[in-house]
Design a protein around this motif. Structure first.
Motif, PDB file in Angstrom:
ATOM      1  N   ILE A   9      25.996  76.978   5.899  1.00 57.23           N
ATOM      2  CA  ILE A   9      27.331  76.384   5.992  1.00 57.23           C
ATOM      3  C   ILE A   9      28.295  77.320   5.278  1.00 57.23           C
ATOM      4  CG2 ILE A   9      28.809  74.434   5.400  1.00 57.23           C
ATOM      5  CD1 ILE A   9      26.346  72.649   5.349  1.00 57.23           C
ATOM      6  N   ASN A  10      29.309  77.807   6.001  1.00 54.89           N
ATOM      7  CA  ASN A  10      30.313  78.699   5.431  1.00 54.89           C
ATOM      8  C   ASN A  10      31.678  78.198   5.879  1.00 54.89           C
ATOM      9  OD1 ASN A  10      31.694  80.739   4.220  1.00 54.89           O
ATOM     10  ND2 ASN A  10      30.954  82.364   5.560  1.00 54.89           N
ATOM     11  N   VAL A  11      32.452  77.627   4.956  1.00 55.62           N
ATOM     12  CA  VAL A  11      33.684  76.932   5.301  1.00 55.62           C
ATOM     13  C   VAL A  11      34.859  77.544   4.564  1.00 55.62           C
ATOM     14  CG1 VAL A  11      34.867  74.705   5.305  1.00 55.62           C
ATOM     15  CG2 VAL A  11      32.397  74.800   5.665  1.00 55.62           C
ATOM     16  N   SER A  12      35.979  77.733   5.271  1.00 55.74           N
ATOM     17  CA  SER A  12      37.213  78.216   4.658  1.00 55.74           C
ATOM     18  C   SER A  12      38.374  77.348   5.111  1.00 55.74           C
ATOM     19  CB  SER A  12      37.489  79.676   5.056  1.00 55.74           C
ATOM     20  OG  SER A  12      36.467  80.532   4.599  1.00 55.74           O
ATOM     21  N   GLY A  13      39.456  77.431   4.336  1.00 57.27           N
ATOM     22  CA  GLY A  13      40.682  76.761   4.741  1.00 57.27           C
ATOM     23  C   GLY A  13      40.675  75.261   4.569  1.00 57.27           C
ATOM     24  N   THR A  14      39.964  74.750   3.534  1.00 62.45           N
ATOM     25  CA  THR A  14      39.934  73.310   3.303  1.00 62.45           C
ATOM     26  C   THR A  14      40.508  72.978   1.935  1.00 62.45           C
ATOM     27  OG1 THR A  14      37.692  73.505   2.471  1.00 62.45           O
ATOM     28  CG2 THR A  14      37.944  72.931   4.792  1.00 62.45           C
ATOM     29  N   SER A  51      31.088  78.009  -4.610  1.00 63.60           N
ATOM     30  CA  SER A  51      32.473  77.599  -4.402  1.00 63.60           C
ATOM     31  C   SER A  51      33.369  78.833  -4.435  1.00 63.60           C
ATOM     32  CB  SER A  51      32.925  76.617  -5.483  1.00 63.60           C
ATOM     33  OG  SER A  51      34.319  76.392  -5.396  1.00 63.60           O
ATOM     34  N   LYS A  52      34.156  79.029  -3.378  1.00 64.52           N
ATOM     35  CA  LYS A  52      35.105  80.149  -3.315  1.00 64.52           C
ATOM     36  C   LYS A  52      36.495  79.714  -3.742  1.00 64.52           C
ATOM     37  CE  LYS A  52      34.516  80.775   1.036  1.00 64.52           C
ATOM     38  NZ  LYS A  52      34.733  81.366   2.381  1.00 64.52           N
ATOM     39  N   ARG A  53      36.631  78.477  -4.137  1.00 67.19           N
ATOM     40  CA  ARG A  53      37.946  77.912  -4.458  1.00 67.19           C
ATOM     41  C   ARG A  53      38.544  78.599  -5.686  1.00 67.19           C
ATOM     42  NH1 ARG A  53      40.359  73.032  -3.033  1.00 67.19           N
ATOM     43  NH2 ARG A  53      41.857  72.175  -4.530  1.00 67.19           N
ATOM     44  N   ALA A  54      39.795  78.991  -5.584  1.00 68.63           N
ATOM     45  CA  ALA A  54      40.468  79.694  -6.671  1.00 68.63           C
ATOM     46  C   ALA A  54      41.145  78.742  -7.645  1.00 68.63           C
ATOM     47  CB  ALA A  54      41.505  80.663  -6.107  1.00 68.63           C
ATOM     48  N   ALA A  85      18.669  77.310   1.858  1.00 64.52           N
ATOM     49  CA  ALA A  85      20.021  76.881   2.239  1.00 64.52           C
ATOM     50  C   ALA A  85      21.060  77.878   1.725  1.00 64.52           C
ATOM     51  CB  ALA A  85      20.306  75.499   1.668  1.00 64.52           C
ATOM     52  N   PHE A  86      22.137  78.028   2.497  1.00 67.98           N
ATOM     53  CA  PHE A  86      23.293  78.825   2.080  1.00 67.98           C
ATOM     54  C   PHE A  86      24.531  77.979   2.345  1.00 67.98           C
ATOM     55  CE2 PHE A  86      26.896  81.578   2.895  1.00 67.98           C
ATOM     56  CZ  PHE A  86      26.822  82.507   1.883  1.00 67.98           C
ATOM     57  N   VAL A  87      25.174  77.535   1.258  1.00 68.66           N
ATOM     58  CA  VAL A  87      26.368  76.698   1.377  1.00 68.66           C
ATOM     59  C   VAL A  87      27.496  77.382   0.613  1.00 68.66           C
ATOM     60  CG1 VAL A  87      27.403  74.450   0.911  1.00 68.66           C
ATOM     61  CG2 VAL A  87      24.983  74.603   1.563  1.00 68.66           C
ATOM     62  N   GLN A  88      28.581  77.695   1.303  1.00 72.91           N
ATOM     63  CA  GLN A  88      29.720  78.387   0.697  1.00 72.91           C
ATOM     64  C   GLN A  88      31.003  77.786   1.234  1.00 72.91           C
ATOM     65  OE1 GLN A  88      29.875  82.819  -0.117  1.00 72.91           O
ATOM     66  NE2 GLN A  88      31.173  82.718   1.690  1.00 72.91           N
ATOM     67  N   SER A  89      31.942  77.461   0.316  1.00 70.90           N
ATOM     68  CA  SER A  89      33.159  76.787   0.757  1.00 70.90           C
ATOM     69  C   SER A  89      34.251  76.923  -0.294  1.00 70.90           C
ATOM     70  CB  SER A  89      32.862  75.294   0.998  1.00 70.90           C
ATOM     71  OG  SER A  89      34.044  74.588   1.312  1.00 70.90           O
ATOM     72  N   ASP A  90      35.515  76.773   0.143  1.00 66.79           N
ATOM     73  CA  ASP A  90      36.607  76.686  -0.813  1.00 66.79           C
ATOM     74  C   ASP A  90      37.149  75.256  -0.887  1.00 66.79           C
ATOM     75  OD1 ASP A  90      37.951  76.472   1.564  1.00 66.79           O
ATOM     76  OD2 ASP A  90      39.235  78.222   1.276  1.00 66.79           O
TER      77      ASP A  90
END
Length: 333
Positions: free
Chosen positions: A7-12, A81-84, A48-53
């Motif tokens: 799961i690789n999610v951006s823009g949330t 978490s990629k969230r800044a 599992a690979f889970v990455q998201s902002d």
């Protein structure tokens, strides 16, 4: 069993609506983005690979609310978490929230790597919780920068209204490393406002302010728990304060009983074998029937970093720490 989940999610980065029940919904990400009054039993994620902002990120579930149970489940892999900005991230679940009823995590685990930047709740198992966590563990590594409330098992064990976060019979073997200006860094829990019973940490903990082998900062209860973690405060950011073998900072309203630390301790300012900072202002924490191994390291520290020695904290040799009589004499079970 689910193998090779990706799961690789951006823009949330918007409002936390969590409208979807799988993948990513609004601002939650996980195999289940948001679970309410749900029972998740015997679900295992491997590689599992889970990455998201998203605001809330978890390997199995992003946000887990209300009268639900996660039982006999596990995640193996990487959660990032990629969230800044502020967010909650955990290897199993991002948050476990007692909205109206108390959710439970039972006999569940995470094994792998968890990372984030600028989060406010980062844990090997759960980022933020005011539910009940029983017989659960986390093994692996946490790496983060400028992050507050970071724990090998739970980032923040909280009190939310009448609900009290409880961690019981659980442990962490996560190596926790936080660079930059992060605070409240613990081998088991970053910030404890709730209750910790019969739990332990055996790992490496590195942070800046309020860094402890078991808990970074506590305003709650700790009972029958211990840490064998090696703790370094200020190592990654030289201005660090409050480093303790068990607790980095114990607030005046905290309660710690029948607990011990037996790891190495190194720090910059207010460094104690058991507690770094022993309360502030009026009053003092309650600590009793507790020990530390002063032969574990060559550092010349006191029971606490700021208040010297405390009557309820006992310094023992390594040999004494291994004897049953050391504990039974003071009424340990």
């Amino acid at each position: 069993n689910i193998t090779y989940l990706f799961i690789n999610v951006s823009g949330t980065s918007g409002a936390n609506d969590c409208t979807s029940t799988s993948g990513s919904g609004g601002n939650c990400t996980g195999l289940f983005a948001h679970a309410i009054n749900a029972t998740i039993n015997k679900v295992h994620l491997w590689n599992a690979f889970v990455q998201s902002d998203a605001l809330v990120v978890g390997g199995l579930v992003g946000a887990f609310d209300d009268n639900g149970t996660i039982a006999n489940s596990s995640v193996h892999g990487n959660v990032t978490s990629k969230r800044a900005a502020s967010g909650y991230t955990g290897g199993l679940a991002g948050w476990v929230w007692a909205n109206k009823h108390v959710p439970k995590v039972y006999n569940s685990s995470f094994t792998g790597n968890v990372s984030a930047v600028s989060s406010v709740g980062l844990g090997g198992l759960v980022g933020w919780s005011d539910g009940i966590i029983n017989y659960s563990f986390a093994i692996g590594k946490i790496n983060s920068t400028n992050t507050n409330k970071v724990g090998g098992l739970v980032g923040e064990n909280d009190i939310d209204g009448a609900d009290i976060g409880i961690i019981d019979n659980s442990y962490s073997m996560m190596n926790v490393s936080v660079a930059g200006t992060g605070t409240n860094i613990g081998g088991l829990v970053g910030l404890n406002d709730g209750r910790i019973y019969r739990s332990y940490s055996t790992n490496i903990v590195k942070g800046r302010d309020n860094t402890g082998g078991l808990v970074g900062q506590t305003t709650g209860d700790i009972l029958n728990s211990y840490s064998c973690a090696n703790v370094t405060g200020g190592d990654l950011e030289p201005a660090g304060n409050n480093t303790g073998g068990l607790i980095g900072f114990a607030s005046n309203v905290s309660y710690t009983n029948y607990s011990y630390s037996a790891g190495l301790v190194n720090g910059v300012k207010e460094v104690g074998w058991f507690v770094g900072q022993y309360g502030t202002g009026t009053g003092s924490p309650y600590i009793n029937f507790s020990f530390y191994d002063y032969e574990a390291d060559s550092g010349n520290y006191n029971d606490t970093g700021d208040n010297g020695n405390v009557s309820g904290i006992f310094a023992n040799t390594t040999a004494q720490m291994k004897k049953k009589g050391t504990y039974s004499t003071l009424g340990w079970d």
